[in-house]
Design a protein around this motif. Sequence first.
Motif, PDB file in Angstrom:
ATOM      1  N   PHE A  24      -8.957 -17.115 -49.507  1.00 14.91           N
ATOM      2  CA  PHE A  24      -7.628 -17.550 -48.674  1.00 14.91           C
ATOM      3  C   PHE A  24      -6.352 -17.221 -49.606  1.00 14.91           C
ATOM      4  CE2 PHE A  24      -9.950 -20.615 -45.697  1.00 14.91           C
ATOM      5  CZ  PHE A  24     -10.504 -19.488 -45.046  1.00 14.91           C
ATOM      6  N   GLU A  25      -6.526 -17.691 -50.824  1.00 17.76           N
ATOM      7  CA  GLU A  25      -5.342 -17.824 -51.762  1.00 17.76           C
ATOM      8  C   GLU A  25      -5.038 -16.188 -51.890  1.00 17.76           C
ATOM      9  OE1 GLU A  25      -5.119 -21.602 -54.211  1.00 17.76           O
ATOM     10  OE2 GLU A  25      -6.946 -20.699 -54.796  1.00 17.76           O
ATOM     11  N   ALA A  26      -5.959 -15.348 -52.011  1.00 14.38           N
ATOM     12  CA  ALA A  26      -5.777 -13.936 -52.486  1.00 14.38           C
ATOM     13  C   ALA A  26      -5.062 -13.225 -51.235  1.00 14.38           C
ATOM     14  CB  ALA A  26      -7.052 -13.139 -52.788  1.00 14.38           C
ATOM     15  N   LEU A  27      -5.286 -13.724 -49.897  1.00 17.97           N
ATOM     16  CA  LEU A  27      -4.461 -13.230 -48.609  1.00 17.97           C
ATOM     17  C   LEU A  27      -2.882 -13.274 -49.016  1.00 17.97           C
ATOM     18  CD1 LEU A  27      -6.375 -14.371 -45.629  1.00 17.97           C
ATOM     19  CD2 LEU A  27      -6.282 -11.891 -46.553  1.00 17.97           C
ATOM     20  N   ASP A  28      -2.576 -14.100 -49.907  1.00 17.77           N
ATOM     21  CA  ASP A  28      -1.185 -14.055 -50.133  1.00 17.77           C
ATOM     22  C   ASP A  28      -0.621 -12.925 -50.511  1.00 17.77           C
ATOM     23  OD1 ASP A  28       1.121 -15.772 -50.443  1.00 17.77           O
ATOM     24  OD2 ASP A  28       0.609 -16.366 -52.423  1.00 17.77           O
ATOM     25  N   ASP A  29      -1.223 -12.212 -51.445  1.00 13.02           N
ATOM     26  CA  ASP A  29      -0.849 -10.772 -52.044  1.00 13.02           C
ATOM     27  C   ASP A  29      -0.577  -9.871 -50.663  1.00 13.02           C
ATOM     28  OD1 ASP A  29      -1.236 -11.900 -54.575  1.00 13.02           O
ATOM     29  OD2 ASP A  29      -3.161 -10.787 -54.772  1.00 13.02           O
ATOM     30  N   GLN A  30      -1.354 -10.072 -49.648  1.00 15.93           N
ATOM     31  CA  GLN A  30      -1.177  -9.414 -48.526  1.00 15.93           C
ATOM     32  C   GLN A  30      -0.092  -9.602 -47.484  1.00 15.93           C
ATOM     33  OE1 GLN A  30      -5.199  -8.443 -47.170  1.00 15.93           O
ATOM     34  NE2 GLN A  30      -5.597  -8.655 -49.492  1.00 15.93           N
ATOM     35  N   GLY A  31       0.482 -10.885 -47.737  1.00 15.23           N
ATOM     36  CA  GLY A  31       1.580 -11.499 -47.119  1.00 15.23           C
ATOM     37  C   GLY A  31       1.006 -12.010 -45.834  1.00 15.23           C
ATOM     38  N   VAL A  32      -0.165 -12.463 -45.913  1.00 17.43           N
ATOM     39  CA  VAL A  32      -0.971 -13.320 -44.788  1.00 17.43           C
ATOM     40  C   VAL A  32      -0.960 -14.842 -45.345  1.00 17.43           C
ATOM     41  CG1 VAL A  32      -2.980 -13.560 -43.305  1.00 17.43           C
ATOM     42  CG2 VAL A  32      -2.128 -11.165 -44.252  1.00 17.43           C
ATOM     43  N   ASP A  33      -0.451 -15.656 -44.310  1.00 20.42           N
ATOM     44  CA  ASP A  33      -0.766 -17.062 -44.393  1.00 20.42           C
ATOM     45  C   ASP A  33      -1.966 -17.601 -43.506  1.00 20.42           C
ATOM     46  OD1 ASP A  33       1.797 -17.222 -45.956  1.00 20.42           O
ATOM     47  OD2 ASP A  33       2.925 -17.860 -43.715  1.00 20.42           O
ATOM     48  N   VAL A  34      -2.487 -18.785 -44.024  1.00 18.26           N
ATOM     49  CA  VAL A  34      -3.817 -19.213 -43.634  1.00 18.26           C
ATOM     50  C   VAL A  34      -3.750 -20.620 -42.825  1.00 18.26           C
ATOM     51  CG1 VAL A  34      -6.159 -19.464 -43.935  1.00 18.26           C
ATOM     52  CG2 VAL A  34      -5.042 -17.664 -45.161  1.00 18.26           C
ATOM     53  N   LEU A  35      -4.026 -20.528 -41.782  1.00 18.85           N
ATOM     54  CA  LEU A  35      -4.023 -21.894 -41.007  1.00 18.85           C
ATOM     55  C   LEU A  35      -5.477 -22.347 -40.833  1.00 18.85           C
ATOM     56  CD1 LEU A  35      -1.492 -21.402 -38.275  1.00 18.85           C
ATOM     57  CD2 LEU A  35      -0.983 -22.479 -40.255  1.00 18.85           C
ATOM     58  N   VAL A  36      -6.061 -23.473 -41.310  1.00 20.33           N
ATOM     59  CA  VAL A  36      -7.249 -23.650 -41.264  1.00 20.33           C
ATOM     60  C   VAL A  36      -7.807 -24.840 -40.577  1.00 20.33           C
ATOM     61  CG1 VAL A  36      -9.334 -24.539 -42.718  1.00 20.33           C
ATOM     62  CG2 VAL A  36      -7.524 -23.055 -43.650  1.00 20.33           C
ATOM     63  N   ASP A  37      -8.371 -24.462 -39.370  1.00 22.02           N
ATOM     64  CA  ASP A  37      -8.850 -25.656 -38.754  1.00 22.02           C
ATOM     65  C   ASP A  37     -10.022 -26.447 -39.056  1.00 22.02           C
ATOM     66  OD1 ASP A  37     -10.186 -27.185 -36.605  1.00 22.02           O
ATOM     67  OD2 ASP A  37      -9.993 -25.978 -34.963  1.00 22.02           O
ATOM     68  N   ALA A  38      -9.698 -27.322 -39.786  1.00 21.34           N
ATOM     69  CA  ALA A  38     -10.777 -27.885 -40.549  1.00 21.34           C
ATOM     70  C   ALA A  38     -11.742 -29.236 -39.939  1.00 21.34           C
ATOM     71  CB  ALA A  38     -10.492 -28.788 -42.024  1.00 21.34           C
ATOM     72  N   GLY A  39     -11.556 -29.297 -38.462  1.00 18.04           N
ATOM     73  CA  GLY A  39     -12.249 -30.250 -37.860  1.00 18.04           C
ATOM     74  C   GLY A  39     -11.748 -31.470 -38.239  1.00 18.04           C
ATOM     75  N   ARG A  40     -12.903 -32.424 -37.964  1.00 17.66           N
ATOM     76  CA  ARG A  40     -12.579 -33.772 -38.373  1.00 17.66           C
ATOM     77  C   ARG A  40     -12.995 -34.201 -40.095  1.00 17.66           C
ATOM     78  NH1 ARG A  40     -15.319 -36.539 -32.914  1.00 17.66           N
ATOM     79  NH2 ARG A  40     -14.147 -35.130 -31.765  1.00 17.66           N
ATOM     80  N   ILE A  41     -12.133 -35.243 -40.386  1.00 16.19           N
ATOM     81  CA  ILE A  41     -12.450 -35.384 -41.906  1.00 16.19           C
ATOM     82  C   ILE A  41     -13.907 -35.759 -42.145  1.00 16.19           C
ATOM     83  CG2 ILE A  41     -11.842 -37.084 -43.697  1.00 16.19           C
ATOM     84  CD1 ILE A  41      -9.246 -37.372 -42.099  1.00 16.19           C
ATOM     85  N   SER A  42     -14.713 -36.575 -41.471  1.00 19.04           N
ATOM     86  CA  SER A  42     -16.000 -37.167 -41.243  1.00 19.04           C
ATOM     87  C   SER A  42     -16.011 -38.074 -42.419  1.00 19.04           C
ATOM     88  CB  SER A  42     -17.028 -35.770 -41.459  1.00 19.04           C
ATOM     89  OG  SER A  42     -17.186 -35.539 -42.903  1.00 19.04           O
ATOM     90  N   VAL A  43     -17.377 -38.676 -42.643  1.00 19.58           N
ATOM     91  CA  VAL A  43     -17.894 -39.706 -43.547  1.00 19.58           C
ATOM     92  C   VAL A  43     -17.623 -39.247 -44.921  1.00 19.58           C
ATOM     93  CG1 VAL A  43     -18.734 -41.288 -41.876  1.00 19.58           C
ATOM     94  CG2 VAL A  43     -19.894 -39.486 -42.826  1.00 19.58           C
ATOM     95  N   THR A  44     -17.696 -37.715 -45.102  1.00 18.93           N
ATOM     96  CA  THR A  44     -17.931 -37.216 -46.438  1.00 18.93           C
ATOM     97  C   THR A  44     -16.701 -36.674 -46.854  1.00 18.93           C
ATOM     98  OG1 THR A  44     -18.720 -35.322 -45.202  1.00 18.93           O
ATOM     99  CG2 THR A  44     -20.469 -36.752 -46.237  1.00 18.93           C
ATOM    100  N   GLY A  45     -15.739 -36.904 -45.973  1.00 18.28           N
ATOM    101  CA  GLY A  45     -14.418 -36.307 -46.311  1.00 18.28           C
ATOM    102  C   GLY A  45     -14.169 -34.622 -46.016  1.00 18.28           C
ATOM    103  N   LEU A  46     -13.167 -33.888 -46.444  1.00 23.01           N
ATOM    104  CA  LEU A  46     -13.057 -32.563 -46.140  1.00 23.01           C
ATOM    105  C   LEU A  46     -13.706 -31.750 -47.472  1.00 23.01           C
ATOM    106  CD1 LEU A  46      -9.822 -32.154 -44.679  1.00 23.01           C
ATOM    107  CD2 LEU A  46     -11.950 -32.136 -43.585  1.00 23.01           C
ATOM    108  N   PRO A  47     -13.980 -30.629 -47.287  1.00 26.01           N
ATOM    109  CA  PRO A  47     -14.663 -29.712 -48.362  1.00 26.01           C
ATOM    110  C   PRO A  47     -13.404 -29.715 -49.430  1.00 26.01           C
ATOM    111  CG  PRO A  47     -15.130 -28.687 -46.510  1.00 26.01           C
ATOM    112  CD  PRO A  47     -14.254 -29.716 -45.896  1.00 26.01           C
ATOM    113  N   LEU A  48     -13.789 -29.987 -50.836  1.00 22.39           N
ATOM    114  CA  LEU A  48     -12.726 -29.945 -52.022  1.00 22.39           C
ATOM    115  C   LEU A  48     -12.171 -28.780 -52.095  1.00 22.39           C
ATOM    116  CD1 LEU A  48     -13.941 -32.685 -54.625  1.00 22.39           C
ATOM    117  CD2 LEU A  48     -11.921 -32.691 -53.110  1.00 22.39           C
ATOM    118  N   GLY A  49     -12.992 -27.601 -51.984  1.00 20.63           N
ATOM    119  CA  GLY A  49     -12.326 -26.421 -52.074  1.00 20.63           C
ATOM    120  C   GLY A  49     -11.222 -26.114 -51.119  1.00 20.63           C
ATOM    121  N   LEU A  50     -11.503 -26.301 -50.002  1.00 16.65           N
ATOM    122  CA  LEU A  50     -10.326 -26.319 -48.954  1.00 16.65           C
ATOM    123  C   LEU A  50      -8.946 -27.202 -49.174  1.00 16.65           C
ATOM    124  CD1 LEU A  50     -12.153 -26.356 -45.482  1.00 16.65           C
ATOM    125  CD2 LEU A  50     -11.098 -24.288 -46.591  1.00 16.65           C
ATOM    126  N   LEU A  51      -9.248 -28.420 -49.724  1.00 13.49           N
ATOM    127  CA  LEU A  51      -8.144 -29.108 -50.292  1.00 13.49           C
ATOM    128  C   LEU A  51      -7.321 -28.509 -51.244  1.00 13.49           C
ATOM    129  CD1 LEU A  51      -9.676 -32.695 -49.470  1.00 13.49           C
ATOM    130  CD2 LEU A  51      -8.312 -31.275 -47.893  1.00 13.49           C
TER     131      LEU A  51
END
Length: 266
Positions: free
Chosen positions: A116-143
């Motif tokens: 996702f971060e590499a898309l920056d070089d192509q001028g693309v932004d990323v909107l992530v639908d991460a769904g619900r936080i859940s009891v285990t939290g969100l994936p740390l990589g995404l955060l």
Amino acid sequence: MAVIVLTSAAGSPGVTTTALGLALTWPRHVLLADCDRDPSQAVQAGYLRGMDHGGRGLVALAHLHREGVALAPELWRQTLPLVEQGDKQRRLLPGFTSAGSSRLFEHVWNALAEAFEALDDQGVDVLVDAGRISVTGLPLGLLTAADVVLVAVRSTLRSLAAARIHLVSLEDQLRSLPTPTPCALAVIGPGRPYSTAEIAAQFGLPAWVEQPWDPKTAGVLSDGEDEPRRFHSGAFMGRFRSEANALSERVSRLRMAVLEVAEPAR
Ligand SMILES: Nc1ncnc2c1ncn2[C@@H]1O[C@H](COP(=O)(O)OP(=O)(O)OP(=O)(O)O)[C@@H](O)[C@H]1O
Ligand SMILES: [Mg+2]
């Protein structure tokens, strides 16, 4: 130049609808990534009215990762068009296709976030639908990749009570990152009954998105209902357009501020 993660606590406040509305009006090229770990194929089955993903999406990326293939060059090939025309690319990365498939992804989130971060070089932004936080939290990589995490809430006590519970674990996760990622609210249907200002004050968080209550028009985005006349130039999408512009500008300012701290002017 942004990765924006949208999430919620419970009760379907409108994360997917809001992420899609922003993606359709975003001022730059944009990828809407369906990273909801509770799979529903919501955008393909809803707004895209059953579009076949042709095997593209997160599951294909997980297989490529397992074979040792770098994800960044592959990412765009795994997407579908959200729109047919227009001067901006607006694409969808399809999400998980079976109940257990997000478990296969535990070791892939970091690589996906880097792609996702590499898309920056192509001028693309990323909107992530991460769904619900859940009891285990969100994936740390995404955060880690996120410039901001937006937590969608409705203005009802029920929605706010759930947000209060799950925000605690999300804020803990955000504080544990090497660079703390800011968190803001997306208020869906303010004034039913609490106002955005009341909600923001209660949580001690800014509200960066405020989307008026309009179930009928929201159904076009969430369920693929027939578009009313002048849907794209009407008030509902107009509001998304101004929210998308404001959000994109805020995130560029945030990025500039982070860069200035990292590389102070000599
Ligand atoms: N601004 C709005 N006004 C009224 N209704 C809305 C609005 N935004 C979304 N909705 C409605 O809320 C419902 C849930 O929307 P959506 O699927 O986007 O929620 P979600 O938070 O992604 O849910 P889930 O956690 O189940 O994925 C849909 O019926 C949608 O039409
Ligand atoms: Mg959703």
